[in-house]
Design a protein around this motif. Structure first.
Motif, PDB file in Angstrom:
ATOM      1  N   UNK A 180       0.717  -1.169  -0.078  1.00 46.08           N
ATOM      2  CA  UNK A 180       0.081   0.004   0.084  1.00 46.08           C
ATOM      3  C   UNK A 180       0.800   1.202   0.036  1.00 46.08           C
ATOM      4  N   UNK A 181       0.133   2.484  -0.006  1.00 45.72           N
ATOM      5  CA  UNK A 181       0.979   3.586  -0.167  1.00 45.72           C
ATOM      6  C   UNK A 181       1.429   4.023   1.394  1.00 45.72           C
ATOM      7  N   UNK A 182       2.330   5.040   1.419  1.00 44.82           N
ATOM      8  CA  UNK A 182       2.912   5.474   2.806  1.00 44.82           C
ATOM      9  C   UNK A 182       1.830   6.133   3.516  1.00 44.82           C
ATOM     10  N   UNK A 183       0.892   6.979   2.905  1.00 43.85           N
ATOM     11  CA  UNK A 183      -0.112   7.823   3.262  1.00 43.85           C
ATOM     12  C   UNK A 183      -1.245   6.913   3.876  1.00 43.85           C
ATOM     13  N   UNK A 184      -1.812   5.883   3.084  1.00 41.88           N
ATOM     14  CA  UNK A 184      -2.779   5.291   3.586  1.00 41.88           C
ATOM     15  C   UNK A 184      -2.160   4.245   4.772  1.00 41.88           C
ATOM     16  N   UNK A 185      -0.942   3.845   4.842  1.00 45.48           N
ATOM     17  CA  UNK A 185      -0.404   3.138   5.832  1.00 45.48           C
ATOM     18  C   UNK A 185      -0.259   3.956   7.180  1.00 45.48           C
ATOM     19  N   UNK A 186      -0.014   5.048   6.962  1.00 48.04           N
ATOM     20  CA  UNK A 186      -0.241   6.327   8.182  1.00 48.04           C
ATOM     21  C   UNK A 186      -1.520   6.364   8.671  1.00 48.04           C
ATOM     22  N   UNK A 187      -2.551   6.594   7.749  1.00 49.07           N
ATOM     23  CA  UNK A 187      -4.005   6.641   8.130  1.00 49.07           C
ATOM     24  C   UNK A 187      -4.404   5.423   8.808  1.00 49.07           C
ATOM     25  N   UNK A 242     -13.389  14.331  20.322  1.00 46.80           N
ATOM     26  CA  UNK A 242     -11.896  14.608  19.895  1.00 46.80           C
ATOM     27  C   UNK A 242     -11.491  13.447  19.149  1.00 46.80           C
ATOM     28  N   UNK A 243     -11.870  12.098  19.096  1.00 50.45           N
ATOM     29  CA  UNK A 243     -11.467  11.067  18.357  1.00 50.45           C
ATOM     30  C   UNK A 243     -11.966  11.384  16.903  1.00 50.45           C
ATOM     31  N   UNK A 244     -13.112  11.544  16.493  1.00 49.44           N
ATOM     32  CA  UNK A 244     -13.834  11.968  15.532  1.00 49.44           C
ATOM     33  C   UNK A 244     -12.769  13.089  14.483  1.00 49.44           C
ATOM     34  N   UNK A 245     -12.688  14.044  15.312  1.00 51.47           N
ATOM     35  CA  UNK A 245     -11.931  15.094  14.726  1.00 51.47           C
ATOM     36  C   UNK A 245     -10.605  14.783  14.328  1.00 51.47           C
ATOM     37  N   UNK A 246      -9.907  13.927  15.175  1.00 46.83           N
ATOM     38  CA  UNK A 246      -8.494  13.610  14.796  1.00 46.83           C
ATOM     39  C   UNK A 246      -8.506  12.769  13.737  1.00 46.83           C
ATOM     40  N   UNK A 247      -9.433  11.935  13.523  1.00 47.58           N
ATOM     41  CA  UNK A 247      -9.532  10.785  12.468  1.00 47.58           C
ATOM     42  C   UNK A 247      -9.622  11.561  11.039  1.00 47.58           C
ATOM     43  N   UNK A 248     -10.652  12.586  11.282  1.00 43.93           N
ATOM     44  CA  UNK A 248     -10.876  13.599  10.073  1.00 43.93           C
ATOM     45  C   UNK A 248      -9.494  14.054   9.556  1.00 43.93           C
ATOM     46  N   UNK A 249      -8.662  14.676  10.628  1.00 41.20           N
ATOM     47  CA  UNK A 249      -7.351  15.147  10.476  1.00 41.20           C
ATOM     48  C   UNK A 249      -6.412  14.189   9.861  1.00 41.20           C
ATOM     49  N   UNK A 250      -6.434  13.134  10.376  1.00 35.94           N
ATOM     50  CA  UNK A 250      -5.658  12.256  10.038  1.00 35.94           C
ATOM     51  C   UNK A 250      -5.818  11.874   8.313  1.00 35.94           C
ATOM     52  N   UNK A 251      -7.221  11.699   8.038  1.00 34.69           N
ATOM     53  CA  UNK A 251      -7.725  11.308   6.633  1.00 34.69           C
ATOM     54  C   UNK A 251      -6.813  12.528   5.703  1.00 34.69           C
ATOM     55  N   UNK A 252      -7.110  13.787   6.420  1.00 36.76           N
ATOM     56  CA  UNK A 252      -6.391  14.896   5.362  1.00 36.76           C
ATOM     57  C   UNK A 252      -5.200  14.898   5.395  1.00 36.76           C
ATOM     58  N   UNK A 253      -4.352  14.366   6.259  1.00 35.08           N
ATOM     59  CA  UNK A 253      -2.954  14.525   6.278  1.00 35.08           C
ATOM     60  C   UNK A 253      -2.542  13.310   5.420  1.00 35.08           C
ATOM     61  N   UNK A 254      -2.846  12.022   5.684  1.00 33.30           N
ATOM     62  CA  UNK A 254      -2.292  10.964   5.074  1.00 33.30           C
ATOM     63  C   UNK A 254      -2.826  10.611   3.686  1.00 33.30           C
TER      64      UNK A 254
END
Length: 313
Positions: free
Chosen positions: A116-123, A150-162
């Motif tokens: 897989x890609x590094x981004x998807x691996x991080x997410x 807070x978990x929901x907001x963080x997961x959205x953030x990880x999606x945008x980041x990764x």
């Protein structure tokens, strides 16, 4: 007075976890350089065993003064509530369990990223911040509504980041999910053993088990050489001493007295720090979407720190 002391302890432990996340995040740069010389299992074997060697002298001396520790010298320690046999059993059981899970997490992540890609691996790996409270429900560890938000907001953030491309699930993502499950279980396992063990000794023992387990796939799938390890000495030293020896010990100390879900959110900043370190040190380019992802993850972590008022009966 007790509430103030508890609050101060939680703030101190949260700082320890933030420092651990910083060290893990910056280790990404060392790992990126190290993979140019040795394979992933050789890298893990060296850094885990180096972490064990660095911590052993500290574990030896703290065991002589800590009532929760194992006293290697056999000299009686005052105010001990458990006999030596019980403390040895607790340490070896906890170290073996944490070490096995640490080895599995690293192995799943290394194998999964091949497919897989590094981004998807991080997410996918970051999903442990959801798995910790879900698994915790079976252990009667509940979270406030604010932490779930807070978990929901963080997961959205990880999606945008990764995630830099369309999201689809393949075999690599499923393998990487094994890493996410492993890291969630590691946090909960540490939470189970840390109240009754010396933190440095537990960290030291887990690295011994993780390092010895990593030797097997290293010999089966890689051809390590002394020359390659010497050329990779700098990245291995950084990962073994700071990322493993210091950061993982800070994790174990920091988790004492904290909700495992809050601890997971604090440690998840590793991914954000990793992205920022790649941007500052390796010259990686971060888009506006990725910066927004970083901001959302930070927002989620800060939100989780706000005390939630208890319901009046």
């Amino acid at each position: 007075m007790t509430n103030t002391a508890d609050r101060s302890l939680k703030i101190r432990n949260s700082v320890f976890l933030l420092l651990a996340a910083f060290l893990w995040g910056t280790t990404f740069v060392a790992q990126d350089v190290g993979m140019q010389y040795v394979g992933p299992y050789t890298y893990n074997t060296c850094r885990f065993l180096l972490g064990f060697l660095v911590l052993f002298p500290v574990a030896f001396f703290t065991g002589r003064i800590d009532p929760l520790g194992v006293n290697y010298t056999g000299i009686p320690i005052p105010n001990i509530t458990a006999d030596a046999g019980s403390r040895w059993k607790q340490l070896l059981t906890g170290g073996a369990a944490c070490g096995l899970i640490l080895f599995l997490g690293g192995s799943f992540q290394q194998v999964g990223i091949v497919y897989t890609t590094a981004g998807k691996s991080g997410f996918v790996t970051a999903l442990y911040i959801v798995l910790v409270p879900v698994f915790g429900l079976f252990l009667h560890k509940k979270c406030t509504p604010l932490i779930w938000l807070a978990i929901v907001i963080a997961i959205i953030g990880f999606y945008l980041l990764c995630i830099k491309e369309g999201f689809s699930i393949n075999i690599g993502d499923l393998i990487t999910l094994g890493a996410s499950v492993s890291y969630a279980m590691h946090i909960l396992t540490v939470d189970h053993f840390v109240p009754n063990t010396n933190a440095v000794q537990l960290s030291c023992t887990q690295f011994l088990f993780a390092g010895l387990l990593s030797v097997v796939p290293m010999l089966l799938f890689e051809t390590p050489t002394i020359e390659a390890v010497i050329r990779c000495a700098g990245p291995i030293a950084y990962a073994g001493i700071l990322s493993a020896g210091v950061a993982c010990t800070l994790q174990i100390i920091g988790q004492r007295g904290l909700n495992p879900t809050l601890a997971a959110l604090l440690m998840s900043l590793e991914s954000v720090i990793s992205a920022l370190a790649g941007w500052l040190v390796l010259g990686d380019v971060l888009s506006t979407k990725e910066f927004l992802g970083c901001v959302l993850v930070f927002t989620g972590v800060i939100l989780a720190q706000i005390p939630f008022p208890e319901r009046k009966r």
